[in-house]
Design a protein around this motif. Structure first.
Motif, PDB file in Angstrom:
ATOM      1  N   ALA A 166       0.758  -1.180  -0.207  1.00 53.24           N
ATOM      2  CA  ALA A 166       0.020   0.059  -0.222  1.00 53.24           C
ATOM      3  C   ALA A 166       0.958   1.145   0.218  1.00 53.24           C
ATOM      4  O   ALA A 166       1.986   1.328   0.582  1.00 53.24           O
ATOM      5  CB  ALA A 166      -0.764   0.023   1.249  1.00 53.24           C
ATOM      6  N   ARG A 167       0.241   2.485  -0.738  1.00 55.20           N
ATOM      7  CA  ARG A 167       0.890   3.669  -0.241  1.00 55.20           C
ATOM      8  C   ARG A 167       0.525   4.261   0.880  1.00 55.20           C
ATOM      9  O   ARG A 167      -0.648   4.078   1.354  1.00 55.20           O
ATOM     10  CB  ARG A 167       0.153   4.493  -1.406  1.00 55.20           C
ATOM     11  N   LEU A 168       1.452   4.541   1.675  1.00 59.22           N
ATOM     12  CA  LEU A 168       1.324   5.195   3.100  1.00 59.22           C
ATOM     13  C   LEU A 168       1.393   6.906   3.201  1.00 59.22           C
ATOM     14  O   LEU A 168       0.651   7.421   3.865  1.00 59.22           O
ATOM     15  CB  LEU A 168       2.178   4.529   4.258  1.00 59.22           C
ATOM     16  N   ALA A 169       2.221   7.050   2.235  1.00 61.69           N
ATOM     17  CA  ALA A 169       2.575   8.528   1.929  1.00 61.69           C
ATOM     18  C   ALA A 169       1.070   9.284   1.628  1.00 61.69           C
ATOM     19  O   ALA A 169       0.367   8.975   0.676  1.00 61.69           O
ATOM     20  CB  ALA A 169       3.512   8.826   0.900  1.00 61.69           C
ATOM     21  N   GLY A 170       0.885  10.293   2.422  1.00 62.07           N
ATOM     22  CA  GLY A 170      -0.402  10.935   2.300  1.00 62.07           C
ATOM     23  C   GLY A 170      -1.655  10.540   2.681  1.00 62.07           C
ATOM     24  O   GLY A 170      -2.735  11.038   2.312  1.00 62.07           O
ATOM     25  N   GLN A 171      -1.735   9.380   3.434  1.00 65.17           N
ATOM     26  CA  GLN A 171      -2.934   8.782   3.733  1.00 65.17           C
ATOM     27  C   GLN A 171      -3.416   9.392   5.040  1.00 65.17           C
ATOM     28  O   GLN A 171      -2.944   9.998   5.762  1.00 65.17           O
ATOM     29  CB  GLN A 171      -2.744   7.309   4.118  1.00 65.17           C
ATOM     30  N   LYS A 172      -4.721   9.338   5.221  1.00 66.37           N
ATOM     31  CA  LYS A 172      -5.321  10.172   6.240  1.00 66.37           C
ATOM     32  C   LYS A 172      -4.755   9.738   7.632  1.00 66.37           C
ATOM     33  O   LYS A 172      -4.804   8.338   7.825  1.00 66.37           O
ATOM     34  CB  LYS A 172      -6.900   9.807   6.241  1.00 66.37           C
ATOM     35  N   VAL A 173      -4.670  10.335   8.644  1.00 63.88           N
ATOM     36  CA  VAL A 173      -4.246  10.245   9.912  1.00 63.88           C
ATOM     37  C   VAL A 173      -5.034   9.243  10.423  1.00 63.88           C
ATOM     38  O   VAL A 173      -4.607   8.098  11.248  1.00 63.88           O
ATOM     39  CB  VAL A 173      -3.878  11.342  10.620  1.00 63.88           C
ATOM     40  N   GLN A 174      -6.207   9.602  10.742  1.00 64.18           N
ATOM     41  CA  GLN A 174      -7.092   8.801  11.545  1.00 64.18           C
ATOM     42  C   GLN A 174      -7.386   7.270  10.845  1.00 64.18           C
ATOM     43  O   GLN A 174      -7.422   6.329  11.445  1.00 64.18           O
ATOM     44  CB  GLN A 174      -8.663   9.326  11.705  1.00 64.18           C
ATOM     45  N   TYR A 175      -7.581   7.124   9.492  1.00 62.66           N
ATOM     46  CA  TYR A 175      -7.595   6.067   8.799  1.00 62.66           C
ATOM     47  C   TYR A 175      -6.264   5.105   9.143  1.00 62.66           C
ATOM     48  O   TYR A 175      -6.243   3.940   9.466  1.00 62.66           O
ATOM     49  CB  TYR A 175      -7.667   6.158   7.311  1.00 62.66           C
ATOM     50  N   THR A 176      -5.182   5.806   9.099  1.00 58.78           N
ATOM     51  CA  THR A 176      -3.868   4.928   9.192  1.00 58.78           C
ATOM     52  C   THR A 176      -3.567   4.556  10.921  1.00 58.78           C
ATOM     53  O   THR A 176      -3.481   3.444  11.012  1.00 58.78           O
ATOM     54  CB  THR A 176      -2.545   5.570   9.010  1.00 58.78           C
ATOM     55  N   THR A 177      -4.330   5.327  11.559  1.00 63.17           N
ATOM     56  CA  THR A 177      -4.256   5.148  13.135  1.00 63.17           C
ATOM     57  C   THR A 177      -4.967   4.004  13.198  1.00 63.17           C
ATOM     58  O   THR A 177      -4.499   2.910  13.825  1.00 63.17           O
ATOM     59  CB  THR A 177      -4.647   6.300  13.815  1.00 63.17           C
ATOM     60  N   TRP A 178      -6.096   4.130  12.972  1.00 64.15           N
ATOM     61  CA  TRP A 178      -7.243   2.966  13.038  1.00 64.15           C
ATOM     62  C   TRP A 178      -6.656   1.751  12.279  1.00 64.15           C
ATOM     63  O   TRP A 178      -6.911   0.477  13.167  1.00 64.15           O
ATOM     64  CB  TRP A 178      -8.671   3.428  12.434  1.00 64.15           C
ATOM     65  N   SER A 179      -6.355   1.801  11.148  1.00 62.82           N
ATOM     66  CA  SER A 179      -5.611   0.488  10.490  1.00 62.82           C
ATOM     67  C   SER A 179      -4.412  -0.076  11.218  1.00 62.82           C
ATOM     68  O   SER A 179      -4.438  -1.506  11.321  1.00 62.82           O
ATOM     69  CB  SER A 179      -5.231   0.706   9.154  1.00 62.82           C
ATOM     70  N   LEU A 180      -3.541   0.392  11.831  1.00 65.89           N
ATOM     71  CA  LEU A 180      -2.431  -0.086  12.525  1.00 65.89           C
ATOM     72  C   LEU A 180      -2.797  -0.550  13.840  1.00 65.89           C
ATOM     73  O   LEU A 180      -2.502  -1.548  14.304  1.00 65.89           O
ATOM     74  CB  LEU A 180      -1.525   1.102  12.734  1.00 65.89           C
ATOM     75  N   GLN A 181      -3.892   0.055  14.385  1.00 66.31           N
ATOM     76  CA  GLN A 181      -4.385  -0.414  15.675  1.00 66.31           C
ATOM     77  C   GLN A 181      -5.071  -1.739  15.356  1.00 66.31           C
ATOM     78  O   GLN A 181      -4.985  -2.928  16.236  1.00 66.31           O
ATOM     79  CB  GLN A 181      -5.471   0.564  16.451  1.00 66.31           C
ATOM     80  N   LEU A 182      -5.977  -1.993  14.236  1.00 69.64           N
ATOM     81  CA  LEU A 182      -6.264  -3.168  13.927  1.00 69.64           C
ATOM     82  C   LEU A 182      -5.306  -4.437  13.616  1.00 69.64           C
ATOM     83  O   LEU A 182      -5.417  -5.417  14.161  1.00 69.64           O
ATOM     84  CB  LEU A 182      -7.190  -3.105  12.773  1.00 69.64           C
ATOM     85  N   MET A 183      -4.057  -3.858  13.098  1.00 68.32           N
ATOM     86  CA  MET A 183      -2.927  -4.943  12.782  1.00 68.32           C
ATOM     87  C   MET A 183      -2.448  -5.310  14.068  1.00 68.32           C
ATOM     88  O   MET A 183      -2.034  -6.520  14.126  1.00 68.32           O
ATOM     89  CB  MET A 183      -2.169  -4.208  11.771  1.00 68.32           C
ATOM     90  N   ARG A 184      -2.262  -4.175  14.882  1.00 68.99           N
ATOM     91  CA  ARG A 184      -1.537  -4.602  16.227  1.00 68.99           C
ATOM     92  C   ARG A 184      -2.308  -5.708  16.992  1.00 68.99           C
ATOM     93  O   ARG A 184      -1.822  -6.383  17.546  1.00 68.99           O
ATOM     94  CB  ARG A 184      -1.417  -3.226  17.099  1.00 68.99           C
TER      95      ARG A 184
END
Length: 197
Positions: free
Chosen positions: A144-162
């Protein structure tokens, strides 16, 4: 005589190949993807409104990643109900057109995203660039492209992965790479990624 048969077999194989190519999947059409995006995707995915903060931006996502996510929804490996239903409605050609369209775009500027030394250091420590490319813009291999992604979406996704609720590439679930990150660290990482272009 054997040489004649070999030439005839080669010519027949070439003809079959041409016929299959002519009737196979047509090349992706970015213009068709743009029309489909406007009708089905952009109102949520291109929005930077707070209501859509946990809906990812698709602009700039590599084609392979886009198609892989569509398949994950279609096969119910990812479970957002709206996306599962939509994935079932779209054809392979539709998805290829959408992937072509979105891959050619850049994410819109993030209004409030500013990177930090903490977030940058975390991206380096976690070696995000090893999978997501040196500029964190994703790869043709499907990261996936991470650069420029929404902060809240990335935060939520990383928490789900964690937690193991969502997979992180081929990593185990829950992902040991993310296991020791605090919510504050994840937010710093997400803000750093959002600040990149």
């Amino acid at each position: 005589m054997i040489a004649d048969r070999a030439r005839q077999a080669a010519a027949a194989a070439a003809l079959v190949g041409c016929l299959l190519a002519a009737h196979g999947t047509a090349a992706a059409d970015a213009a068709a993807g743009a029309r489909l995006s406007a009708a089905r995707c952009a109102s949520c995915h291109s929005s930077t409104e707070t209501i859509h903060s946990t809906v990812p931006l698709l602009e700039g996502q590599p084609k392979a990643y886009f198609i892989a996510q569509w398949r994950a929804f279609r096969e119910r490996k990812r479970t957002a109900p709206v996306m599962v239903n939509l994935a079932g409605e779209l054809s392979e050609k539709d998805v290829a057109d959408l992937a072509e369209h979105y891959a050619a775009l850049a994410p819109p500027p993030a209004a409030l995203a500013s990177g930090s030394d903490t977030g940058r250091a975390l991206a380096d420590r976690l070696r995000c660039a090893a999978c997501h490319g040196s500029a964190l813009r994703g790869t043709h291999a499907g990261a996936a492209r991470l650069a420029g992604q929404k902060v809240q979406y990335t935060t939520w996704s990383l928490q789900l992965m964690r937690s193991g609720t969502r997979s992180h590439g081929t990593a185990a679930k829950p992902d040991p790479l993310l296991a020791d990150l605090s919510n504050a660290e994840i937010e710093s990482l997400a803000a750093h990624l959002a600040s990149l272009r």
